[in-house]
Design a protein around this motif. Structure first.
Motif, PDB file in Angstrom:
ATOM      1  N   VAL A 169      -8.336  51.289  13.144  1.00 49.20           N
ATOM      2  CA  VAL A 169      -9.881  51.495  13.182  1.00 49.20           C
ATOM      3  C   VAL A 169      -9.952  52.780  12.779  1.00 49.20           C
ATOM      4  N   ASP A 170     -11.023  53.176  11.678  1.00 51.45           N
ATOM      5  CA  ASP A 170     -11.591  54.449  11.390  1.00 51.45           C
ATOM      6  C   ASP A 170     -12.883  54.244  11.695  1.00 51.45           C
ATOM      7  N   ALA A 171     -13.516  55.544  12.509  1.00 58.96           N
ATOM      8  CA  ALA A 171     -14.862  55.622  12.741  1.00 58.96           C
ATOM      9  C   ALA A 171     -15.501  56.774  11.739  1.00 58.96           C
ATOM     10  N   LEU A 172     -16.626  56.051  11.047  1.00 60.79           N
ATOM     11  CA  LEU A 172     -17.434  56.743   9.970  1.00 60.79           C
ATOM     12  C   LEU A 172     -18.632  57.119  10.816  1.00 60.79           C
ATOM     13  N   THR A 173     -19.205  58.407  10.899  1.00 65.47           N
ATOM     14  CA  THR A 173     -20.294  58.720  11.188  1.00 65.47           C
ATOM     15  C   THR A 173     -21.170  59.045  10.138  1.00 65.47           C
ATOM     16  N   VAL A 174     -22.399  58.353  10.170  1.00 64.71           N
ATOM     17  CA  VAL A 174     -23.419  58.551   9.140  1.00 64.71           C
ATOM     18  C   VAL A 174     -24.782  58.877   9.744  1.00 64.71           C
ATOM     19  N   ARG A 175     -25.508  60.154   9.342  1.00 62.71           N
ATOM     20  CA  ARG A 175     -26.696  60.608  10.053  1.00 62.71           C
ATOM     21  C   ARG A 175     -27.945  60.188   9.162  1.00 62.71           C
ATOM     22  N   TYR A 176     -28.797  59.779  10.004  1.00 64.51           N
ATOM     23  CA  TYR A 176     -30.178  59.252   9.153  1.00 64.51           C
ATOM     24  C   TYR A 176     -31.427  59.775   9.598  1.00 64.51           C
ATOM     25  N   GLY A 177     -32.129  60.165   8.712  1.00 67.34           N
ATOM     26  CA  GLY A 177     -33.484  60.647   8.851  1.00 67.34           C
ATOM     27  C   GLY A 177     -34.587  59.925   9.646  1.00 67.34           C
ATOM     28  N   ASP A 178     -34.298  58.522   9.385  1.00 69.22           N
ATOM     29  CA  ASP A 178     -35.349  57.424   9.870  1.00 69.22           C
ATOM     30  C   ASP A 178     -34.589  56.068   9.592  1.00 69.22           C
ATOM     31  N   TRP A 179     -34.912  55.173  10.481  1.00 69.31           N
ATOM     32  CA  TRP A 179     -34.402  53.645  10.700  1.00 69.31           C
ATOM     33  C   TRP A 179     -34.341  53.009   9.204  1.00 69.31           C
ATOM     34  N   PHE A 180     -35.614  53.439   8.418  1.00 71.13           N
ATOM     35  CA  PHE A 180     -35.522  52.793   7.336  1.00 71.13           C
ATOM     36  C   PHE A 180     -34.679  52.992   6.359  1.00 71.13           C
ATOM     37  N   ALA A 181     -33.845  54.191   6.386  1.00 71.85           N
ATOM     38  CA  ALA A 181     -32.796  54.572   5.639  1.00 71.85           C
ATOM     39  C   ALA A 181     -31.723  53.689   5.852  1.00 71.85           C
ATOM     40  N   LEU A 182     -31.500  53.580   7.418  1.00 75.64           N
ATOM     41  CA  LEU A 182     -30.353  52.900   7.771  1.00 75.64           C
ATOM     42  C   LEU A 182     -30.430  51.370   7.208  1.00 75.64           C
ATOM     43  N   VAL A 183     -31.655  50.750   7.290  1.00 70.71           N
ATOM     44  CA  VAL A 183     -31.906  49.571   6.905  1.00 70.71           C
ATOM     45  C   VAL A 183     -31.772  49.277   5.284  1.00 70.71           C
ATOM     46  N   ARG A 184     -31.817  50.292   4.571  1.00 73.09           N
ATOM     47  CA  ARG A 184     -31.275  50.189   2.847  1.00 73.09           C
ATOM     48  C   ARG A 184     -30.074  50.199   2.840  1.00 73.09           C
ATOM     49  N   ASP A 185     -29.354  50.966   3.684  1.00 78.12           N
ATOM     50  CA  ASP A 185     -27.935  50.981   3.414  1.00 78.12           C
ATOM     51  C   ASP A 185     -27.276  49.816   4.091  1.00 78.12           C
TER      52      ASP A 185
END
Length: 263
Positions: A169-185
């Protein structure tokens, strides 16, 4: 991935790069390749450039039509057994209805000494998103796919007849300014819910509650660190020439003796 459009699948090129790195360490040629999910054009182009026969398979009719791929469910691919000596599956196993059935099908499609190589977003991913959707005032319904962990996929590879299974497994950390940006991804990567029946859509109030619960988990700079755990897996169709594990009990050295402190 700053060069990608805002609605692009940022996971696809990352997974494709790691799969190609792993494939480069395999010292053999593959003549007939099945690619399940042509989400990254560079991966498709690289496999085609090897001069082999490449078959594309997609679960989504629209993407299948745009790429010239066969269309259907991965756990019921209707192709002749033993047709391929390499199957590459860069994401999607976690969304299959019948995961053991899909692996059984992959095993049947491989010729002896054929390789299955893949990756998916696995257990432990999106922990902050999962906490946020369970906040007070949001209906308690299944909105996210069950996640597959490392031990489960390793056991499944063995149970479905694969030799020399490898899982990491590789763990990838992505930092979001808001929840809606995560939903788009998540939507761009095909990781939004495909559960049947589909869960009821969120109300505006529920979405606002989830967004607030997600934001409450932010770091001091206001951004929320979300983790994608990318599980990589591989297994071979058995062949007599493959390395075989030693017979149980055939070891000549004592582990107890080896672990004794030296004086």
């Amino acid at each position: 991935m700053a060069g990608l459009p805002a609605d692009a699948n940022f996971l696809a090129p990352l997974i494709a790069e790691t799969l190609l790195d792993r494939l480069s360490m395999v010292t053999r040629d593959f003549r007939h390749i099945l690619l399940i999910g042509a989400h990254d054009p560079a991966l498709t182009a690289h496999l085609r450039a090897t001069g082999t026969r490449l078959t594309l398979f997609e679960a989504g009719p629209r993407l299948a039509a745009s790429t010239g791929a066969l269309c259907g469910e991965a756990d019921s691919i209707d192709l002749p057994p033993g047709s391929f000596d390499l199957i590459v599956w860069p994401g999607g196993l976690e969304a299959v209805n019948d995961v053991p059935g899909a692996l059984v099908r992959m095993r049947a499609l491989l010729a002896p000494d054929g390789l299955l190589l893949g990756a998916f977003v696995g257990d432990g991913s999106l922990a902050r998103q999962r906490r946020a959707v369970m906040t007070d005032g949001v209906r308690t319904v299944a909105r996210l796919h069950p996640q597959i962990d490392l031990s489960a996929i390793g056991n499944l590879l063995q149970r479905t007849g694969f030799a020399l299974p490898v899982v990491d497994v590789d763990a990838l950390t992505v930092r979001y300014g808001d929840w809606f940006a995560l939903v788009r991804d998540l939507r761009a990567a095909g990781l939004s819910s495909q559960l049947a029946p589909a869960p009821p859509p969120l109300t505006r109030e529920e979405a606002a509650r989830i967004a607030a619960a997600f934001a409450a988990q932010a770091d001091p700079d206001g951004r929320v660190a979300e983790i994608f755990r990318i599980v990589h897996f591989s297994g071979w169709a058995p062949h007599p020439d493959q390395p075989q594990p030693a017979r149980r009990g055939s070891g000549m050295a004592s582990l107890a003796e080896a672990l004794k402190p030296k004086t």
